[in-house]
Write an enzyme that holds these catalytic residues in place. Structure first.
Site: not given
Length: 126
Positions: A61, A111
């Site tokens: 991206k 995470h």
């Protein structure tokens, strides 16, 4: 120093767990041998695999193309001796980086119990 782009990606860890069970070649198709060795050293923890996958998506991206003109194995996300992610590029992505005068690709991975997230920053020469 200029910024070419920034990228972010988030992925559900259980989605990676399911694909690992369902698709035995998932690792070989999407990760380099060195990345797979890193996963092996860490007992193939799904949160580590999900974090690397999210990092590759975030980098694609930031480049601005998504995953077009190169594949995920052209991006390698390893760790230094302190655990900091280090990015290497290969093949078509390496050529794209040369074309855009990319100096460095930075990535951060995190995470929780359910999600892995990564962001990336692509820095070019002046």
């Amino acid at each position: 120093m200029n910024i070419l782009g920034i990228g972010i990606d988030i992925i559900e860890i259980d989605r990676i767990e399911k694909v690992l069970k369902r698709t035995p070649r998932f690792l070989e198709r999407n990760f380099t041998e060195k990345e797979i060795e890193y996963f092996k050293e860490n007992n193939f923890r799904s949160e580590s695999i999900a974090g690397n996958f999210a990092a590759k998506e975030a980098i694609s991206k930031a480049i601005g193309t998504g995953i077009r003109g190169f594949n995920l194995k052209d991006i390698e996300v390893l760790r230094d001796h302190l655990g900091k992610p280090i990015v290497n590029t290969y093949n078509n992505l390496k050529e794209i980086c040369i074309k855009y005068s990319v100096k460095e690709i930075k990535v951060s991975i995190s995470h929780s119990e359910n999600y892995a997230v990564a962001n990336s920053l692509i820095i070019t020469e002046d």
